[in-house]
Write an enzyme that holds these catalytic residues in place. Structure first.
Site, mmCIF file in Angstrom:
data_model
loop_
_atom_site.group_PDB
_atom_site.id
_atom_site.type_symbol
_atom_site.label_atom_id
_atom_site.label_comp_id
_atom_site.label_asym_id
_atom_site.label_seq_id
_atom_site.Cartn_x
_atom_site.Cartn_y
_atom_site.Cartn_z
ATOM 1 N N ASP A 172 50.535 31.325 52.613
ATOM 2 C CA ASP A 172 49.406 31.823 51.833
ATOM 3 C C ASP A 172 48.468 32.549 52.778
ATOM 4 O OD1 ASP A 172 47.532 32.140 49.793
ATOM 5 O OD2 ASP A 172 46.476 30.315 50.396
ATOM 6 N N ASP B 31 46.553 38.611 54.144
ATOM 7 C CA ASP B 31 47.268 39.750 54.729
ATOM 8 C C ASP B 31 48.461 39.201 55.510
ATOM 9 O OD1 ASP B 31 48.244 41.831 56.207
ATOM 10 O OD2 ASP B 31 46.450 42.073 57.451
ATOM 11 N N GLY C 248 43.441 42.243 47.406
ATOM 12 C CA GLY C 248 42.162 42.764 46.922
ATOM 13 C C GLY C 248 42.038 42.890 45.423
ATOM 14 N N GLY D 252 42.549 40.352 43.116
ATOM 15 C CA GLY D 252 42.269 39.081 42.438
ATOM 16 C C GLY D 252 40.904 39.097 41.761
ATOM 17 N N CYS E 194 38.141 38.150 43.947
ATOM 18 C CA CYS E 194 38.291 38.730 45.290
ATOM 19 C C CYS E 194 37.240 39.793 45.588
ATOM 20 C CB CYS E 194 39.679 39.346 45.360
ATOM 21 S SG CYS E 194 40.009 40.031 46.964
ATOM 22 N N TYR F 246 35.694 28.416 38.421
ATOM 23 C CA TYR F 246 36.800 29.074 39.134
ATOM 24 C C TYR F 246 36.238 29.714 40.396
ATOM 25 C CZ TYR F 246 40.757 32.250 39.996
ATOM 26 O OH TYR F 246 41.818 32.927 40.555
ATOM 27 N N GLU G 261 39.487 31.252 47.220
ATOM 28 C CA GLU G 261 39.756 30.524 48.472
ATOM 29 C C GLU G 261 38.904 31.059 49.623
ATOM 30 O OE1 GLU G 261 41.931 27.777 49.205
ATOM 31 O OE2 GLU G 261 41.489 27.665 47.065
ATOM 32 N N ARG H 30 43.475 31.078 55.439
ATOM 33 C CA ARG H 30 44.019 32.186 54.652
ATOM 34 C C ARG H 30 43.519 33.543 55.148
ATOM 35 N NH1 ARG H 30 43.624 35.212 49.742
ATOM 36 N NH2 ARG H 30 45.670 35.146 48.768
ATOM 37 N N GLU I 66 41.645 55.174 22.929
ATOM 38 C CA GLU I 66 42.396 55.126 21.665
ATOM 39 C C GLU I 66 43.135 53.788 21.496
ATOM 40 O OE1 GLU I 66 45.263 58.607 19.991
ATOM 41 O OE2 GLU I 66 46.106 57.323 21.540
HETATM 42 P P1 IMP Z 1 43.633 36.241 39.832
HETATM 43 O O1 IMP Z 1 44.860 35.805 39.105
HETATM 44 O O2 IMP Z 1 43.251 37.652 39.505
HETATM 45 O O3 IMP Z 1 42.500 35.289 39.648
HETATM 46 O O4 IMP Z 1 44.007 36.268 41.390
HETATM 47 C C1 IMP Z 1 44.491 35.133 42.062
HETATM 48 C C2 IMP Z 1 44.927 35.544 43.456
HETATM 49 O O5 IMP Z 1 43.798 36.024 44.219
HETATM 50 C C3 IMP Z 1 45.469 34.412 44.296
HETATM 51 O O6 IMP Z 1 46.801 34.111 44.026
HETATM 52 C C4 IMP Z 1 45.270 34.937 45.712
HETATM 53 O O7 IMP Z 1 46.300 35.807 46.106
HETATM 54 C C5 IMP Z 1 43.996 35.733 45.587
HETATM 55 N N1 IMP Z 1 42.805 34.992 46.053
HETATM 56 C C6 IMP Z 1 42.506 33.679 45.948
HETATM 57 N N2 IMP Z 1 41.282 33.391 46.420
HETATM 58 C C7 IMP Z 1 40.779 34.567 46.856
HETATM 59 C C8 IMP Z 1 39.546 34.935 47.465
HETATM 60 O O8 IMP Z 1 38.631 34.140 47.663
HETATM 61 N N3 IMP Z 1 39.424 36.245 47.813
HETATM 62 C C9 IMP Z 1 40.417 37.157 47.599
HETATM 63 N N4 IMP Z 1 41.564 36.870 46.983
HETATM 64 C C10 IMP Z 1 41.756 35.579 46.621
#
Ligand code: IMP
EC number: 1.1.1.205
Length: 498
Positions: A261, A264, A313, A315, A318, A404, A407, A417, A483
């Protein structure tokens, strides 16, 4: 000067699927959502196949044992988060592996000399009306009896009196040994007209309770993701810092797959860690990531990754792109990595599945990600909304929300991470917030699966490989995006049928 990639970075909202011809044998009932999880010889089956293409994010707020159990029962897989001590994560893996459908660990337990008023409090807290009376008041103590809400009445019985005065004692209780199967237990529940059958070990310690109501419930899950011993499968997240200690503990606990996990994954650290795991534990599938282009995919596939996660980027929680200017639109990333996966297959004869991770906002985004070549998806926000996720459910003026958090937020502080140097988070790469509450995972995911299947039917596909091979996508303009949405004044009260 920097190299400029000519192609614009695109995301799912910019695409729509075109319907293909649907043949008469293609219907929601005949659509098969099985998909490979791990590297395999092209044309052969993967050692682990998901029954439905969903995995839950490696996050504190998302992947808990309860969620992992619910998701595996629906054919998907959770990766339990590693932002916790090694032993805690191993215990979480064990909890999922020990889950026996229909065999419930009693959560409503009292001692024989506890008062009935305490029993009422415990029942109110758990919402359950059958309590185990054990010698020490725990779920695995020696069973002395059962007491249900039908055994006493607050007005008729002295609530200061002991539970033992109203319980059915073990001598008068039907019970079973630990080798009983679910269908044998069910037969006894019906034949002996029981509501609940306690399962005891040879010393009389309580192991599980089997309820008549749960048996019917089990029939709801025909597509469970199970191992050869019929135990639910579970994955676990790992990091590039303590993997030499964490991996053996997770394998000992029974994890079925691991996944590095990292925000990058295109790094020498991840390649070295993958090589180490593959050398010491060649049997355990281990995924890598996250990446956003073909070059990085090939790097991890060559380092031994059994699947590769795509997404930087995008998420919902994120802020990496705001903070560091790093990332790529999720659709462009998936399309590029899928092309590299196919080239890798042509070159080596091995198929390394890819996972689209993050940024899936609408149910139809799942279909788009799969059509673009993802073998399965990973979602955080989506699963965080359900009862089974870790976040607290909070009331608001307009209903309920669930907590929610990312990380990379100050709440999770998952420095493993994010390579920010040293053993701490220097700046936040994620936010801490709320998502709308969406109830029970089983119901929510069933709806998403129903939508995915009908999309595939419209595209004339009965399987995911067929869907990937034949889907046709179109880019949408700003105007055609408008649309796509309803264009009437919406009724604000439900329509009545006269
Ligand atoms: P979501 O489904 O759009 O909420 O994205 C979840 C994904 O965001 C996770 O599986 C990670 O890859 C990523 N992620 C988790 N926590 C963070 C964070 O704090 N910053 C950026 N990406 C994150």
């Amino acid at each position: 000067m920097a190299q400029i990639i000519a192609e614009v970075s695109r995301t799912f909202n910019e695409f729509l699927l075109l319907p293909n011809r649907t043949r008469t044998d293609c219907s929601a009932a005949t659509v098969d959502l099985r998909t490979p999880l791990v590297r395999h010889i092209a044309g052969e089956a993967s050692a682990i196949e998901l029954q439905s293409p969903f995995t839950s994010a490696i996050m504190q707020a998302v992947s808990t044992p309860d969620l992992a159990i619910a998701l595996a029962r629906n054919g998907g897989l959770s990766f339990l988060h590693h932002n916790q001590p090694i032993q805690g994560q191993a215990a979480a893996v064990r909890q999922v592996k020990n889950f026996k459908a229909g065999f419930v660990t009693s959560d409503t337990n009292v001692r024989p000399d506890d008062s009935l008023s305490l029993l009422v409090d415990v029942m109110r807290r758990t919402g359950h009306s059958t309590a185990a009376v054990t010698h020490d008041g725990t779920a695995t103590g020696r069973l002395l009896g059962l007491v249900t809400s039908r055994d006493f009445h607050p007005q008729r019985h002295d609530l200061d009196g002991p539970v033992s005065g109203r319980m059915t004692a073990i001598a008068d209780l039907a019970h079973a040994g630990s080798d009983i199967t679910l269908s044998e237990a069910n037969a006894r529940l019906w034949d002996e007209r029981l509501d609940c059958l306690p399962v005891l070990d040879t010393e009389g310690h309580l192991q599980h309770l089997v309820f008549r109501s749960d048996y019917t419930d089990n029939k709801r899950f025909p597509n469970q993701l199970v191992d050869a011993a019929k135990r639910l499968r579970v994955g676990a997240g790992i990091n590039t810092h303590d993997y030499q200690e964490r991996v053996p503990a997770l394998l000992e606990a029974g994890a079925d797959a691991l996944c590095f996990d990292s925000s990058d994954g295109y790094s020498d650290w991840q390649a070295q860690a993958l090589t180490w795991v593959k050398k010491h534990y060649p049997e355990i599938p281990v995924g890598g990531g996250n990446v956003v282009d073909g070059e990085a995919f090939t790097f991890l596939a060559e380092a031994g990754a059994d699947f590769v996660k795509v997404g930087v980027g995008g998420g919902s929680i994120c802020i990496t792109r705001d903070q560091k200017g790093i990332g790529r639109g999720q659709a462009s990333a998936v399309l590029d990595v899928a092309a590299a996966r196919d080239a890798f297959r042509e070159r080596t004869g091995e198929y390394v599945p890819i996972c689209s991770d993050g940024g899936l906002v609408h149910d139809y985004h799942v279909a788009l990600a799969l059509a673009m070549g993802a073998d399965f998806v990973m979602m955080g926000r989506y699963f965080a909304r359900f009862d089974q996720a870790a976040g607290a459910k909070l009331p608001t003026r307009d209903g309920f929300v669930k907590e929610y958090w990312g990380e990379g937020s100050n709440r999770a502080r998952n420095w493993q991470r994010y390579g920010q140097g040293g053993q701490e988070l220097v700046f936040e790469e994620g936010v801490d917030g709320y998502v709308p509450y969406a109830g029970d995972l089983n119901e929510g995911l069933a709806l998403t699966i129903a939508k995915l299947k009908t999309t595939m039917v419209s595209c004339g596909s009965k399987t995911l490989p067929e869907f990937q091979a034949t889907a046709r996508l179109t880019l949408v303009s700003e105007q055609s995006f408008q649309e796509s949405h309803a264009n009437v004044t919406l009724r604000d009260t439900p329509a009545t049928v006269s």
